[in-house]
Design a protein around this motif. Structure first.
Motif, mmCIF file in Angstrom:
data_model
loop_
_atom_site.group_PDB
_atom_site.id
_atom_site.type_symbol
_atom_site.label_atom_id
_atom_site.label_comp_id
_atom_site.label_asym_id
_atom_site.label_seq_id
_atom_site.Cartn_x
_atom_site.Cartn_y
_atom_site.Cartn_z
ATOM 1 N N PHE A 1 64.500 -18.164 27.201
ATOM 2 C CA PHE A 1 63.187 -17.596 26.874
ATOM 3 C C PHE A 1 63.311 -16.087 26.727
ATOM 4 N N ARG A 2 62.295 -15.485 26.099
ATOM 5 C CA ARG A 2 62.283 -14.027 25.949
ATOM 6 C C ARG A 2 61.740 -13.401 27.231
ATOM 7 N N LYS A 3 62.411 -12.360 27.713
ATOM 8 C CA LYS A 3 61.950 -11.672 28.918
ATOM 9 C C LYS A 3 60.516 -11.207 28.707
ATOM 10 N N ALA B 1 66.524 -14.486 28.628
ATOM 11 C CA ALA B 1 66.828 -14.887 29.998
ATOM 12 C C ALA B 1 66.818 -16.410 30.044
ATOM 13 N N THR B 2 67.122 -16.970 31.226
ATOM 14 C CA THR B 2 67.216 -18.417 31.373
ATOM 15 C C THR B 2 66.421 -18.877 32.583
ATOM 16 N N ALA C 1 75.058 -10.367 25.086
ATOM 17 C CA ALA C 1 74.228 -10.795 23.952
ATOM 18 C C ALA C 1 72.822 -11.148 24.433
ATOM 19 N N TYR C 2 72.718 -11.858 25.553
ATOM 20 C CA TYR C 2 71.404 -12.186 26.123
ATOM 21 C C TYR C 2 70.622 -10.915 26.435
ATOM 22 N N ILE D 1 54.843 -14.046 35.259
ATOM 23 C CA ILE D 1 55.909 -13.677 34.330
ATOM 24 C C ILE D 1 57.205 -14.273 34.872
ATOM 25 N N VAL D 2 57.785 -15.174 34.106
ATOM 26 C CA VAL D 2 58.970 -15.915 34.531
ATOM 27 C C VAL D 2 60.163 -14.978 34.644
ATOM 28 N N LYS D 3 60.952 -15.200 35.705
ATOM 29 C CA LYS D 3 62.122 -14.369 35.958
ATOM 30 C C LYS D 3 63.404 -15.137 35.634
#
Length: 200
Positions: free
Chosen positions: A132-134, A117-118, A110-111, A187-189
């Motif tokens: 958060f959204r990728k 992502a987290t 689902a993610y 950009i957060v991973k």
């Protein structure tokens, strides 16, 4: 484009739209634009290897038309797993020949489907997970916690989850050079552990 799809019994999600067109389409609130994930509920005997189950194959064939994923679970086993924790849960899954519970598979799928992502924040009192959204940048992710974090964003102390676990502590990760200072364009991973610096 939509009229043609609907006249051919195709859902809106099968149509390719430009960015400008998508703005208009979103305003229509179409149910068939939403992504789809299929879940097949099978008996205990089929959960470890569902490839021989004809009904699962039919669901997979149907889902393929939608480019959708199929998750196979056994609701009876899932209810039993829900009552177990830690090592008991791991042993139960191993006995059944299952790598991860159906619930875990469903959450991950689902993610992925929703492009989520987290990241984590870790303090002395608690560790929290934030969705958060990728593709979001560090200030936007800080805004998930509080709008002031985004407005006054300065930088983010960042370490990957794997590096933090390998180091054993944030102090050890810093000493090993695994903690990075990331700015507004970072950009957060998925799996980043972050400490935001901000000033409002």
């Amino acid at each position: 484009k939509l009229k043609e799809a609907f006249e051919n019994d195709k859902p809106a999600r099968t149509v390719e739209f430009t960015e400008e067109q998508m703005k208009i389409v979103k305003g229509l609130h179409l149910l068939t634009i939403k992504p789809v994930l299929y879940v097949a509920n099978v008996g205990e005997d089929d959960v470890a290897d569902p490839s021989g189950n004809e009904y699962v194959q039919k669901v997979r064939e149907f889902a393929q038309k939608d480019n959708a994923e199929v998750i196979v679970i056994c609701a009876k086993i899932e209810s039993e797993i829900a009552e177990l924790e830690g090592e008991e849960k791991e042993m139960f899954l191993q006995e059944l020949g299952i790598e991860e519970s159906g619930l875990d598979q469903l959450i991950r799928a689902a993610y992925s489907l929703l492009g989520l992502a987290t990241y984590f924040t870790a303090g002395v009192q608690e560790v929290r997970a934030w969705t958060f959204r990728k593709g979001m940048k560090a200030p936007q992710c800080a805004g998930v916690i509080h709008s002031d974090f985004e407005k006054g964003f300065i930088r983010a102390e960042t370490v990957s989850y794997d590096d933090l676990v390998a180091a054993g502590s944030m102090t050890a990760a810093k000493e090993a050079g695994k903690v990075r200072l990331e700015g507004k364009e970072y950009i957060v991973k998925d799996g980043d552990v972050m400490h935001f610096r901000f000033n409002v």
